[in-house]
Design an enzyme around this catalytic site. Sequence first.
Site, PDB file in Angstrom:
ATOM      1  N   ASP A  15       0.204  -1.223   0.374  1.00 19.26           N
ATOM      2  CA  ASP A  15      -0.043   0.205   0.549  1.00 19.26           C
ATOM      3  C   ASP A  15       0.674   1.156   0.058  1.00 19.26           C
ATOM      4  OD1 ASP A  15      -1.551   2.467   0.552  1.00 19.26           O
ATOM      5  OD2 ASP A  15      -3.197   0.775   2.050  1.00 19.26           O
TER       6      ASP A  15
ATOM      7  N   SER B  33      -5.901  13.825 -11.824  1.00 22.44           N
ATOM      8  CA  SER B  33      -7.436  13.668 -12.443  1.00 22.44           C
ATOM      9  C   SER B  33      -7.448  14.852 -13.318  1.00 22.44           C
ATOM     10  CB  SER B  33      -8.555  13.205 -11.152  1.00 22.44           C
ATOM     11  OG  SER B  33      -9.251  13.665 -11.783  1.00 22.44           O
TER      12      SER B  33
ATOM     13  N   TYR C 106     -12.173  13.921  -3.561  1.00 18.02           N
ATOM     14  CA  TYR C 106     -11.767  13.394  -4.706  1.00 18.02           C
ATOM     15  C   TYR C 106     -11.170  14.269  -5.292  1.00 18.02           C
ATOM     16  CZ  TYR C 106     -10.447  10.586  -8.757  1.00 18.02           C
ATOM     17  OH  TYR C 106      -9.624   9.890  -9.452  1.00 18.02           O
TER      18      TYR C 106
END
Length: 296
Positions: free
Chosen positions: A65, A144, A157
Amino acid sequence: MPTSTDPPTVLITGASSGIGRATAKELAGRGATLVLVSRGEESLEEAAAEARAAGAAEVVVQTADVLDEEAFRAAVDATVERFGRLDVVVHAAQVMAYGRIEDVPKEVYERVVDTAVHGTATVARVVLPVFRSQHAGHLVVVNSLLGNIATPLLGSYVTAKWGQLGLIRVLQQETRDEPGISISAVQPGGVDTPIYAQAASWTGSTGRPPPPVYSPYRVARVILSTLDRPRRVVQAGLLNPVITAGFRLVPGVFDVLVGPLLQRLAIADDDVPPTEGNVFESKPAGNATEGRWRSI
């Protein structure tokens, strides 16, 4: 990409699904040596088998992770020990949550933000010393369109991607002393990956990618083009500049339109109870390169 005759050694985070998995397959087609990293081994092994079949020189699987710096450092150290160098890191690990800020539980909100911001910082802390010792290396972070704009129902997000982009820009500034190091952000719009269906949600529905929806392989090819010709920030969506301009130039109009458009175009309108999705742990059954949406 490195210009030597040896295949480049590339480590990919988030390699078990979506853009990371597509990038592994595209790089495999170039004969790269791949180290695939994500939280779940089962899906990683599937991705590794695909990469080997696509022509990778060698494929190694490492479970880690990106929020576990010790585990990620072990993966990088093992890579350098085995192959002698690390040429490229593509950082694609991310989780997502839908819901109003007041509705998404604190722990879920913070995990989404932490994965992008603290996870990227972990990658940088571990990888950049390796690049400096080599006087070369390229870190590509999958950011993004939502690193440039804001929408309702995706507050965690949006915060994650704005913070991540800020961190990327700082890293670009802090590595100016080493010309051989490149750091790039690739900003996709809507992409046909499982992240939307696997996201946490407190909206009563799962999400879906907003149109135009791109294939993850198309985004992967943008990543490869960025490795071939390093750039600071690269768009992977034809409408990204138009949407960003609307957000910046006519914010009042943007805010009026974005809520209804998002509800209509980016919420699946199914019926699901509140769910943590894959925010805290890998869900191998939902991992794949592509989702279930028609893409271009």
